[in-house]
Scaffold this motif. Sequence first.
Motif, PDB file in Angstrom:
ATOM      1  N   VAL A 188       0.912  -1.377   0.039  1.00 24.95           N
ATOM      2  CA  VAL A 188      -0.038   0.077   0.195  1.00 24.95           C
ATOM      3  C   VAL A 188       1.031   1.117  -0.034  1.00 24.95           C
ATOM      4  O   VAL A 188       2.068   1.451   0.703  1.00 24.95           O
ATOM      5  N   ARG A 189       0.534   2.107  -0.876  1.00 18.02           N
ATOM      6  CA  ARG A 189       1.331   3.213  -0.948  1.00 18.02           C
ATOM      7  C   ARG A 189       0.823   4.460   0.079  1.00 18.02           C
ATOM      8  O   ARG A 189      -0.110   5.169  -0.177  1.00 18.02           O
ATOM      9  N   SER A 190       1.273   4.455   1.350  1.00 17.24           N
ATOM     10  CA  SER A 190       0.934   5.268   2.345  1.00 17.24           C
ATOM     11  C   SER A 190       1.403   6.952   2.053  1.00 17.24           C
ATOM     12  O   SER A 190       1.959   6.994   0.969  1.00 17.24           O
ATOM     13  N   THR A 191       1.484   7.694   3.120  1.00 20.25           N
ATOM     14  CA  THR A 191       2.269   8.850   3.106  1.00 20.25           C
ATOM     15  C   THR A 191       3.067   8.971   4.336  1.00 20.25           C
ATOM     16  O   THR A 191       2.637   8.403   5.388  1.00 20.25           O
ATOM     17  N   PRO A 192       4.299   9.617   4.411  1.00 20.13           N
ATOM     18  CA  PRO A 192       4.807   9.860   5.548  1.00 20.13           C
ATOM     19  C   PRO A 192       4.042  10.382   6.607  1.00 20.13           C
ATOM     20  O   PRO A 192       4.019   9.945   7.767  1.00 20.13           O
ATOM     21  N   ALA A 193       3.080  11.261   6.376  1.00 17.35           N
ATOM     22  CA  ALA A 193       2.243  11.749   7.599  1.00 17.35           C
ATOM     23  C   ALA A 193       1.478  10.750   8.092  1.00 17.35           C
ATOM     24  O   ALA A 193       1.220  10.626   9.363  1.00 17.35           O
ATOM     25  N   LEU A 194       0.749   9.957   7.462  1.00 19.36           N
ATOM     26  CA  LEU A 194      -0.096   8.985   7.871  1.00 19.36           C
ATOM     27  C   LEU A 194       0.614   7.845   8.515  1.00 19.36           C
ATOM     28  O   LEU A 194       0.305   7.354   9.698  1.00 19.36           O
ATOM     29  N   TRP A 195       1.879   7.448   8.317  1.00 22.49           N
ATOM     30  CA  TRP A 195       2.671   6.432   8.627  1.00 22.49           C
ATOM     31  C   TRP A 195       3.028   7.015  10.148  1.00 22.49           C
ATOM     32  O   TRP A 195       3.084   6.430  11.168  1.00 22.49           O
ATOM     33  N   LEU A 196       3.695   8.250  10.185  1.00 14.39           N
ATOM     34  CA  LEU A 196       3.897   8.874  11.517  1.00 14.39           C
ATOM     35  C   LEU A 196       3.094   8.966  12.497  1.00 14.39           C
ATOM     36  O   LEU A 196       3.344   8.907  13.632  1.00 14.39           O
ATOM     37  N   GLU A 197       1.749   9.375  11.829  1.00 12.59           N
ATOM     38  CA  GLU A 197       0.959   9.673  13.037  1.00 12.59           C
ATOM     39  C   GLU A 197       0.379   8.322  13.544  1.00 12.59           C
ATOM     40  O   GLU A 197       0.153   8.452  14.681  1.00 12.59           O
ATOM     41  N   ARG A 198       0.479   7.219  12.900  1.00 11.03           N
ATOM     42  CA  ARG A 198      -0.149   5.951  13.502  1.00 11.03           C
ATOM     43  C   ARG A 198       1.042   5.596  14.598  1.00 11.03           C
ATOM     44  O   ARG A 198       0.742   5.091  15.709  1.00 11.03           O
ATOM     45  N   ALA A 199       2.485   5.941  14.348  1.00 14.07           N
ATOM     46  CA  ALA A 199       3.377   5.612  15.352  1.00 14.07           C
ATOM     47  C   ALA A 199       3.294   6.570  16.586  1.00 14.07           C
ATOM     48  O   ALA A 199       3.517   6.193  17.685  1.00 14.07           O
ATOM     49  N   ASP A 200       2.910   7.800  16.090  1.00 16.78           N
ATOM     50  CA  ASP A 200       2.744   8.839  17.255  1.00 16.78           C
ATOM     51  C   ASP A 200       1.667   8.349  18.450  1.00 16.78           C
ATOM     52  O   ASP A 200       1.419   8.509  19.440  1.00 16.78           O
ATOM     53  N   LEU A 201       0.779   7.744  17.780  1.00 15.28           N
ATOM     54  CA  LEU A 201      -0.455   7.441  18.359  1.00 15.28           C
ATOM     55  C   LEU A 201      -0.206   6.504  19.531  1.00 15.28           C
ATOM     56  O   LEU A 201      -0.556   6.410  20.572  1.00 15.28           O
ATOM     57  N   GLN A 202       0.784   5.516  19.035  1.00 18.85           N
ATOM     58  CA  GLN A 202       1.285   4.447  20.166  1.00 18.85           C
ATOM     59  C   GLN A 202       2.215   5.022  21.076  1.00 18.85           C
ATOM     60  O   GLN A 202       2.354   4.736  22.299  1.00 18.85           O
ATOM     61  N   LEU A 203       3.112   5.953  20.695  1.00 20.62           N
ATOM     62  CA  LEU A 203       3.899   6.761  21.648  1.00 20.62           C
ATOM     63  C   LEU A 203       3.102   7.605  22.642  1.00 20.62           C
ATOM     64  O   LEU A 203       3.514   7.565  24.104  1.00 20.62           O
ATOM     65  N   TYR A 204       1.942   8.142  22.207  1.00 14.43           N
ATOM     66  CA  TYR A 204       1.255   8.952  23.392  1.00 14.43           C
ATOM     67  C   TYR A 204       0.413   7.892  24.020  1.00 14.43           C
ATOM     68  O   TYR A 204       0.303   8.148  25.463  1.00 14.43           O
ATOM     69  N   ALA A 205       0.054   6.632  23.657  1.00 14.03           N
ATOM     70  CA  ALA A 205      -0.431   5.714  24.504  1.00 14.03           C
ATOM     71  C   ALA A 205       0.690   5.055  25.371  1.00 14.03           C
ATOM     72  O   ALA A 205       0.164   5.004  26.728  1.00 14.03           O
ATOM     73  N   ALA A 206       1.709   5.071  24.977  1.00  8.02           N
ATOM     74  CA  ALA A 206       2.885   4.789  25.915  1.00  8.02           C
ATOM     75  C   ALA A 206       3.111   5.694  27.108  1.00  8.02           C
ATOM     76  O   ALA A 206       3.396   5.128  28.416  1.00  8.02           O
ATOM     77  N   LYS A 207       3.031   7.004  26.796  1.00  2.00           N
ATOM     78  CA  LYS A 207       3.365   7.999  27.722  1.00  2.00           C
ATOM     79  C   LYS A 207       2.103   7.837  28.675  1.00  2.00           C
ATOM     80  O   LYS A 207       2.514   8.026  29.955  1.00  2.00           O
ATOM     81  N   ALA A 208       1.122   7.769  28.355  1.00  2.00           N
ATOM     82  CA  ALA A 208      -0.404   7.888  29.129  1.00  2.00           C
ATOM     83  C   ALA A 208      -0.352   6.422  30.000  1.00  2.00           C
ATOM     84  O   ALA A 208      -0.763   6.689  31.196  1.00  2.00           O
ATOM     85  N   ALA A 209       0.557   5.537  29.597  1.00  2.00           N
ATOM     86  CA  ALA A 209       0.403   4.078  30.378  1.00  2.00           C
ATOM     87  C   ALA A 209       1.495   4.229  31.424  1.00  2.00           C
ATOM     88  O   ALA A 209       1.661   3.286  32.101  1.00  2.00           O
ATOM     89  N   GLY A 210       2.141   5.367  31.578  1.00  2.00           N
ATOM     90  CA  GLY A 210       3.156   5.372  32.537  1.00  2.00           C
ATOM     91  C   GLY A 210       4.721   5.587  32.255  1.00  2.00           C
ATOM     92  O   GLY A 210       5.579   5.743  32.705  1.00  2.00           O
ATOM     93  N   ARG A 211       4.671   5.946  30.976  1.00  2.00           N
ATOM     94  CA  ARG A 211       6.263   5.977  30.238  1.00  2.00           C
ATOM     95  C   ARG A 211       7.154   4.842  30.405  1.00  2.00           C
ATOM     96  O   ARG A 211       6.814   3.907  31.099  1.00  2.00           O
ATOM     97  N   ASN A 212       8.315   4.928  30.049  1.00  2.00           N
ATOM     98  CA  ASN A 212       9.483   3.921  30.048  1.00  2.00           C
ATOM     99  C   ASN A 212       8.903   2.814  29.508  1.00  2.00           C
ATOM    100  O   ASN A 212       8.904   1.703  30.280  1.00  2.00           O
ATOM    101  N   ARG A 213       8.095   2.625  28.349  1.00  2.00           N
ATOM    102  CA  ARG A 213       7.405   1.394  27.822  1.00  2.00           C
ATOM    103  C   ARG A 213       7.392   1.497  26.212  1.00  2.00           C
ATOM    104  O   ARG A 213       7.376   2.493  25.701  1.00  2.00           O
ATOM    105  N   VAL A 214       7.270   0.444  25.676  1.00  2.00           N
ATOM    106  CA  VAL A 214       7.061   0.159  24.193  1.00  2.00           C
ATOM    107  C   VAL A 214       5.526  -0.216  23.984  1.00  2.00           C
ATOM    108  O   VAL A 214       5.204  -1.148  24.354  1.00  2.00           O
ATOM    109  N   LEU A 215       5.154   0.498  23.133  1.00  2.00           N
ATOM    110  CA  LEU A 215       3.633   0.093  22.680  1.00  2.00           C
ATOM    111  C   LEU A 215       3.848   0.096  20.840  1.00  2.00           C
ATOM    112  O   LEU A 215       4.096   1.278  20.286  1.00  2.00           O
ATOM    113  N   LEU A 216       3.399  -0.816  20.318  1.00  2.00           N
ATOM    114  CA  LEU A 216       3.197  -1.051  18.715  1.00  2.00           C
ATOM    115  C   LEU A 216       1.814  -1.248  18.452  1.00  2.00           C
ATOM    116  O   LEU A 216       1.135  -1.858  19.344  1.00  2.00           O
TER     117      LEU A 216
END
Length: 242
Positions: A188-216
């Motif tokens: 699938v030909r995505s876009t940089p913005a869409l791919w980055l947004e999806r990774a960022d959503l997981q980062l925000y969730a990792a921070k909300a869950a207490g930080r110092n963790r990985v979420l994919l």
Amino acid sequence: MDRPYQNPPTADTQPLRLDQALQLLALSGVPDPRGEPGSPVWMQQLIDALVDLSSRDALTGLANRRAFQLALEREIDRVARSGEPALMLVADIDHFKRVNDCFGHAAGDQVIRAVAAVLTDSVRPMDLVARVGGEEFAIILPNCPHSFGETVAERIRQQVEQTQVDIGNGRALAVSISMGGAFAPQWVRSTPALWLERADLQLYAAKAAGRNRVLLEPTADSFVSHDEKRLLFDSTSFQDFL
């Protein structure tokens, strides 16, 4: 003072400020080009050094945001054509503002450099590590299967957690990062913005869950967003099925 590397102006050109280019390289710790100054080989080395410098973050030596965006576009194109998996990780230093507030910006710079070094040492030569913001990093991992993604990301997080950053005067700081990750949708030909947004959503969730963790992204198969489906099927007979 004479400027030995400055060409005289012509009717339709401005003089080359090669002295300023050399000064910029010197300030950045880059050695002068080899060979006869002004020769084609010397000029090519100078150009190559300036191009490389323009793609590097001055504090860490990592790829900067501009270089990251270009690499992201190339990787999206490669994944769309080859179908090989690719993982993007985004990382943020936890509680970084406290470091600056309590120990000063020089200590903050030391922490950023230390984390950058750990990230670089924790990935393959083919992977790209970039500094994309103040305390924010991103990593592109080509040909990284889903089964390895979480293991790789967790290893990176642990390496940072085990690092003690020397900030001078006999003081050392423990640091940690939160990380989020998303796989590029294969074929699938995505876009940089869409791919980055999806990774960022997981980062925000990792921070909300207490930080110092990985979420994919939780799905085993790459999630294809509505916008990515639209990119795939726009102007085709399949558009009605979205």
